[in-house]
Each structure stands twice: as structure tokens, then as C-alpha cells.
Design a protein around this motif. Structure first.
Motif, short mmCIF file in Angstrom:
data_model
loop_
_atom_site.label_atom_id
_atom_site.label_comp_id
_atom_site.label_asym_id
_atom_site.label_seq_id
_atom_site.Cartn_x
_atom_site.Cartn_y
_atom_site.Cartn_z
N TYR A 1 18.05 33.22 20.50
CA TYR A 1 16.88 32.82 21.28
C TYR A 1 17.29 31.84 22.36
O TYR A 1 18.19 31.02 22.16
CB TYR A 1 15.84 32.15 20.37
CG TYR A 1 15.28 33.08 19.34
CD1 TYR A 1 14.16 33.85 19.61
CD2 TYR A 1 15.89 33.22 18.10
CE1 TYR A 1 13.63 34.72 18.67
CE2 TYR A 1 15.38 34.09 17.15
CZ TYR A 1 14.25 34.83 17.44
OH TYR A 1 13.75 35.69 16.50
N TRP B 1 15.78 28.74 24.33
CA TRP B 1 14.72 27.76 24.12
C TRP B 1 14.84 26.75 25.26
O TRP B 1 15.91 26.20 25.50
CB TRP B 1 14.96 27.12 22.75
CG TRP B 1 14.14 25.97 22.37
CD1 TRP B 1 12.79 25.90 22.34
CD2 TRP B 1 14.62 24.72 21.91
NE1 TRP B 1 12.40 24.67 21.87
CE2 TRP B 1 13.52 23.93 21.60
CE3 TRP B 1 15.90 24.18 21.72
CZ2 TRP B 1 13.63 22.64 21.12
CZ3 TRP B 1 16.01 22.90 21.24
CH2 TRP B 1 14.88 22.14 20.94
N THR C 1 17.82 17.09 16.30
CA THR C 1 17.34 18.45 16.59
C THR C 1 18.18 19.48 15.84
O THR C 1 17.63 20.41 15.25
CB THR C 1 17.37 18.72 18.11
OG1 THR C 1 16.54 17.76 18.76
CG2 THR C 1 16.88 20.11 18.44
N PHE D 1 16.58 22.05 13.05
CA PHE D 1 16.74 23.49 13.11
C PHE D 1 17.44 24.00 11.85
O PHE D 1 17.05 25.01 11.27
CB PHE D 1 17.51 23.90 14.37
CG PHE D 1 16.64 24.02 15.58
CD1 PHE D 1 15.97 22.94 16.10
CD2 PHE D 1 16.49 25.24 16.21
CE1 PHE D 1 15.16 23.06 17.20
CE2 PHE D 1 15.69 25.38 17.33
CZ PHE D 1 15.01 24.27 17.82
N MET E 1 12.35 30.78 13.58
CA MET E 1 12.43 30.08 14.87
C MET E 1 11.19 29.23 15.10
O MET E 1 11.28 28.09 15.54
CB MET E 1 12.62 31.11 15.99
CG MET E 1 12.82 30.49 17.35
SD MET E 1 14.34 29.53 17.41
CE MET E 1 14.19 28.82 19.04
N MET E 2 10.02 29.78 14.79
CA MET E 2 8.78 29.02 14.98
C MET E 2 8.73 27.81 14.05
O MET E 2 8.28 26.74 14.44
CB MET E 2 7.57 29.93 14.74
CG MET E 2 7.44 31.04 15.78
SD MET E 2 7.46 30.46 17.49
CE MET E 2 5.90 29.62 17.57
N LEU F 1 10.95 25.18 15.63
CA LEU F 1 10.30 24.56 16.78
C LEU F 1 9.22 23.59 16.33
O LEU F 1 9.10 22.49 16.88
CB LEU F 1 9.70 25.62 17.70
CG LEU F 1 10.70 26.49 18.44
CD1 LEU F 1 9.96 27.58 19.21
CD2 LEU F 1 11.54 25.65 19.38
N ASP G 1 10.84 20.45 15.00
CA ASP G 1 11.46 19.64 16.04
C ASP G 1 10.44 18.93 16.93
O ASP G 1 10.72 17.86 17.44
CB ASP G 1 12.37 20.51 16.92
CG ASP G 1 13.07 19.70 17.97
OD1 ASP G 1 13.84 18.79 17.59
OD2 ASP G 1 12.85 19.94 19.16
N ARG G 2 9.26 19.46 17.13
CA ARG G 2 8.30 18.90 18.08
C ARG G 2 7.56 17.68 17.55
O ARG G 2 6.79 17.07 18.28
CB ARG G 2 7.30 19.98 18.47
CG ARG G 2 7.98 21.08 19.26
CD ARG G 2 7.01 22.05 19.77
NE ARG G 2 6.36 21.46 20.92
CZ ARG G 2 5.42 22.06 21.61
NH1 ARG G 2 5.02 23.25 21.28
NH2 ARG G 2 4.87 21.47 22.64
N SER H 1 8.10 22.58 24.66
CA SER H 1 8.77 23.87 24.75
C SER H 1 7.93 24.79 25.63
O SER H 1 6.83 25.16 25.26
CB SER H 1 8.94 24.47 23.35
OG SER H 1 9.60 25.69 23.43
N MET I 1 9.89 30.40 24.74
CA MET I 1 10.80 30.75 23.65
C MET I 1 10.83 32.27 23.63
O MET I 1 9.94 32.91 23.11
CB MET I 1 10.30 30.18 22.32
CG MET I 1 11.33 30.21 21.23
SD MET I 1 11.27 31.55 20.04
CE MET I 1 9.58 31.93 19.85
#
Length: 95
Positions: free
Chosen positions: A4, A6, A28, A32, A63-64, A67, A70-71, A78, A81
Motif C-alpha cells: 500500500y 500511504w 508508527t 503498524f 491496513m485499516m 491506520l 496510528d491516527r 491520511s 490509502m
């Protein structure tokens, strides 16, 4: 594993804490990893995006999760993506 791209901009809070970037990068990576993805590379860029990352994850769901995890710090947004070439596509073989 799917790959991906990003990318996105820093928030105002993220710009204020730009000197913490080495620690933020490590955090980060850990976020992940705990979600089941791997941040392969992160590039600081100029233009509409402040950073671009290359991430490998086994699924879009993973992946979601990465994210979302991490946010939590509110230091970056982001913008996009999008899935890149994945091993499940028969027309692409990694060397």
C-alpha cells in the motif's frame, strides 16, 4: 502480502512536533506491527503531501486497523490509502 502507498499532510500539531520525527517514526512502525502490517519505508516529501509511506499488510482490513491505531496522536492526516500492486495479481511477479 499486499503493498500500500500511504500519504498525507502533517496537522498543525504534527508540524509543531516535527523535531520528534525519529520517535514518531518508531511509534508508527510499532503501531503498524501491532496491527499486523509493516511500515517498509517513510519519505518526507514536498508538495501537497508532507510524507509518503510504503506499507505491507495481508489485507485491507489489517491496513485499516493499522491506520486507525496510528491516527490516535492527531499528528498527521491520511489523505489517500490506495492499494498498489499485490502478489495476488498474476501479471506481477517479484524478482
Amino acid at each position: 502480502m499486499a503493498t500500500y502507498i500511504w500519504r498525507g499532510p502533517w496537522t498543525t500539531k504534527g508540524m509543531e512536533k516535527i523535531n520528534d520525527l525519529p520517535q514518531r517514526y518508531e511509534m508508527t512502525q510499532n503501531a503498524f506491527k501491532s496491527a499486523g502490517a509493516e511500515l517498509k519505508d517513510l519519505y518526507i516529501t514536498m508538495g501537497t503531501d508532507d510524507w509518503t509511506g510504503i506499507v505491507e499488510a495481508p489485507s485491507e482490513e489489517t491496513m485499516m486497523k493499522a491506520l486507525a491505531h496510528d491516527r490516535r496522536g492527531g499528528l498527521a492526516k491520511s489523505q489517500t490509502m490506495s492499494a498498489c500492486i499485490s502478489q495476488r495479481h498474476s501479471y506481477y511477479q517479484r524478482a
